[in-house]
Every structure is written in C-alpha cells, then in structure tokens.
Design an enzyme around this catalytic site. Sequence first.
Site, mmCIF file in Angstrom:
data_model
loop_
_atom_site.group_PDB
_atom_site.id
_atom_site.type_symbol
_atom_site.label_atom_id
_atom_site.label_comp_id
_atom_site.label_asym_id
_atom_site.label_seq_id
_atom_site.Cartn_x
_atom_site.Cartn_y
_atom_site.Cartn_z
ATOM 1 N N MET A 30 -6.718 3.792 -5.389
ATOM 2 C CA MET A 30 -7.617 4.863 -5.879
ATOM 3 C C MET A 30 -6.980 5.999 -6.484
ATOM 4 O O MET A 30 -7.401 7.107 -6.582
ATOM 5 C CB MET A 30 -8.458 4.951 -4.736
ATOM 6 C CG MET A 30 -9.477 4.100 -4.213
ATOM 7 S SD MET A 30 -11.191 4.545 -3.812
ATOM 8 C CE MET A 30 -10.482 5.719 -2.096
ATOM 9 N N GLY A 31 -5.517 5.806 -6.658
ATOM 10 C CA GLY A 31 -4.808 7.015 -7.186
ATOM 11 C C GLY A 31 -4.304 7.905 -6.317
ATOM 12 O O GLY A 31 -4.446 7.651 -5.041
ATOM 13 N N LEU A 33 -1.276 9.262 -5.835
ATOM 14 C CA LEU A 33 -0.419 8.387 -5.301
ATOM 15 C C LEU A 33 0.501 9.108 -4.499
ATOM 16 O O LEU A 33 0.870 10.292 -4.692
ATOM 17 C CB LEU A 33 0.432 7.567 -6.364
ATOM 18 C CG LEU A 33 -0.793 6.549 -7.053
ATOM 19 C CD1 LEU A 33 0.349 5.528 -8.096
ATOM 20 C CD2 LEU A 33 -1.305 5.636 -6.431
ATOM 21 N N HIS A 34 1.210 8.362 -3.317
ATOM 22 C CA HIS A 34 1.987 9.154 -2.553
ATOM 23 C C HIS A 34 3.028 7.816 -2.096
ATOM 24 O O HIS A 34 2.902 6.733 -2.507
ATOM 25 C CB HIS A 34 1.449 9.667 -1.359
ATOM 26 C CG HIS A 34 0.427 8.690 -0.537
ATOM 27 N ND1 HIS A 34 0.892 7.658 0.044
ATOM 28 C CD2 HIS A 34 -0.899 8.698 -0.558
ATOM 29 C CE1 HIS A 34 -0.445 7.145 0.665
ATOM 30 N NE2 HIS A 34 -1.537 7.800 0.362
ATOM 31 N N GLY A 36 3.176 5.933 0.362
ATOM 32 C CA GLY A 36 2.655 5.052 1.027
ATOM 33 C C GLY A 36 2.316 3.814 -0.106
ATOM 34 O O GLY A 36 2.580 2.508 0.088
ATOM 35 N N HIS A 37 1.751 4.346 -1.313
ATOM 36 C CA HIS A 37 1.522 3.450 -2.422
ATOM 37 C C HIS A 37 2.703 2.938 -2.907
ATOM 38 O O HIS A 37 2.865 1.721 -3.169
ATOM 39 C CB HIS A 37 0.716 4.345 -3.293
ATOM 40 C CG HIS A 37 -0.643 4.869 -2.941
ATOM 41 N ND1 HIS A 37 -0.869 6.022 -2.982
ATOM 42 C CD2 HIS A 37 -1.894 4.236 -2.563
ATOM 43 C CE1 HIS A 37 -2.195 6.312 -2.720
ATOM 44 N NE2 HIS A 37 -2.839 4.916 -2.342
ATOM 45 N N GLY A 150 -2.220 -1.985 2.737
ATOM 46 C CA GLY A 150 -1.544 -1.172 3.800
ATOM 47 C C GLY A 150 -2.103 -1.225 5.082
ATOM 48 O O GLY A 150 -3.507 -1.326 5.232
ATOM 49 N N ASP A 153 -4.931 1.059 6.675
ATOM 50 C CA ASP A 153 -6.473 0.666 6.420
ATOM 51 C C ASP A 153 -6.595 -0.897 7.228
ATOM 52 O O ASP A 153 -6.802 -1.666 6.546
ATOM 53 C CB ASP A 153 -7.001 0.596 5.267
ATOM 54 C CG ASP A 153 -6.813 1.872 4.695
ATOM 55 O OD1 ASP A 153 -7.815 2.762 4.965
ATOM 56 O OD2 ASP A 153 -5.782 2.287 4.028
ATOM 57 N N SER A 189 -4.049 10.052 0.399
ATOM 58 C CA SER A 189 -4.212 10.859 -0.732
ATOM 59 C C SER A 189 -5.258 12.117 -0.540
ATOM 60 O O SER A 189 -5.071 13.159 -0.868
ATOM 61 C CB SER A 189 -4.982 10.013 -1.826
ATOM 62 O OG SER A 189 -4.474 9.007 -2.106
#
Length: 283
Positions: A30-31, A33-34, A36-37, A150, A153, A189
């Site tokens: 969902m943008g 971004l960090h 993790g993404h 990830g 979740d 996020s």
Amino acid sequence: MKEFRSSKALHDWCSKIRADGSSIGFVPTMGALHEGHLSLIRQSSGSCDITVCSIFVNPTQFNDPADYEKYPVTIEDDLRMLKETGCCDAVLIPRVEDIYPDGLEYDLDVELGYLGECMEALHRPGHFEGVMQVVRRLLEIAIPDILFLGRKDHQQFLVISRMIEHCGLEVKPVECEIVREEDGLAMSSRNRRLSPELRQTAVLLHLALDEIVRLGSREDPHHLTITYTHRLNEHPDINVEYLEIVDSESLLPVSDWNLCKSAMVCIAAQVGDIRLIDNSTIY
Ligand code: AMP
C-alpha cells in the site's frame, strides 16, 4: 524500472514475460515504503527472473474510513526507493476504478473458519474480505509464480494462502521475516504518523513480545497474556486490542504448550491514535 498506471498494460507485459518462460515474483503493497517492503522486493528478485510490485491503498480493506483517509501516500519517495534497490522491474500504481471496474462489492466466498473469527478478523470486520478481494484481483493482473508477503501480517498470510487454495490459483505464497528498526519496533508505514513521544512508546509493544518469548513455555500462556496486556494498558498512550499466544497454523489460543507444535505471540494495540500490530515466534 517500468511504471504502469493501467492494470491492462501491466497484464499484457506480464503475459509476454510468462510466454517467454521467465518467472515473475510479485510484492503487493500500500506504499509509504520502508525496508520491510524492500526486503520482500529483494527476496523476490533473488528467486524470480522478474519482480513486480504494486502500490495501491485498497479502500475495501479499511473498516475505518478515517484510517483510509489518513493512510500515508508518498509515491515519489516510493518510486525512488524502488529504483534504488536496482531489482524491481515493474511497478503498478493503479486507480481505484482500474482495480474495481465493476464496483467495490465483495464477491468471493472463501471459507476461512477460525482464521476469519479471531484477532484481526474480529477487531477489523470486513478487513480480510477486502484483502482477499484486492489480492485476488492483483494476482489476475500480475499472474506471478510467487507471491511475497511479510510475516508481520501473519494472519493475512494464512488468509491469502487459503484464498489461493480456494480459487485454485497457481501461485506460491512465501512468507518473509519481519524487518525491524534498530530498537526492535516492527517497521510499518503507520510508524511515520507517530510523534517522537509515541515513537518511544511504540517500542514497548516489541519489548513485551520479546519478554514473552524469553519466558516462553516456562509460564502458563493464559497468565502471560493477561499479565502483559495489563502492564501495557497501564501506559496512558497504549490500548491493547488483543495480545494472544496462538498456534502458528490454526491461530487457536494455546492453552497447553505440550499440545502445540509451533507457537507465536501476536499483538494489536492503539498507540495514541495509531493502530500497530506485531508478532513474534515463541518456538
Ligand atoms: P502493506 O504496505 O502494509 O500492505 O504491506 C505490504 C507487504 O509488506 C505485506 O506483505 C506486509 O506483511 C509486508 N510488510 C510490512 N511491514 C513489514 C515488515 N516490517 N517486515 C516485513 N514485511 C513487512
């Protein structure tokens, strides 16, 4: 890195790639971004010929309209970060009408059983229906071989895996480890909405999970969850929605360690007005 605004254009591009015999790894986001993404992007690139990412704040998975409105949108930074990884081949940034040309109505009937009754499902009614709906649609568009998700979740991973099975989709879901800040806070996020004070407070969730993991199977699981829920709730800025020790596969609460093959502790809490989730594997 190719940028697509239209799902049809991405689908045509992916179809050609598959026809040429190359594999596609897909990372839906969902943008905002960090790292993790980006870790998912890197894992995809390590396992697949082509890596596709999507950035789409999906309205149907927000049970709280205010949360949807406030969800951070940082497209320019996101594109820069994706390019800097050097391993994202394509990104889809669609509009809501493009993803849902026939309207927002949920039209799957996946039998989730207990997965659809506990933790996130219980506290965010309708959330997983929206998640399944959007991921199903994105998988139709990107036709990947592997879907990278990830573990932060984890319940979502189990729900999406169930949906993939239910729909008979030929894609393999892979769960990737949680990436954390230096002090242990799970990257999210939503962290960027935390004030400096709340940022300090947020790490207490991780510290509680860490202590529970360390005490682990020496203590009664029910007693552990009650004790730590109470401790965290004593902080004026923390409101625990759930803190549960569960079987990692079924998500049923663990009552007897000896009867559980793999256990984890999961938490959702409001820190100020920001809702955060995290989890940790006990064994
Ligand atoms: P989101 O943009 O929050 O929908 O997340 C997109 C994907 O990134 C999901 O599969 C998440 O589980 C994953 N993700 C989010 N935060 C992290 C993290 N800290 N570490 C690893 N994966 C993550």
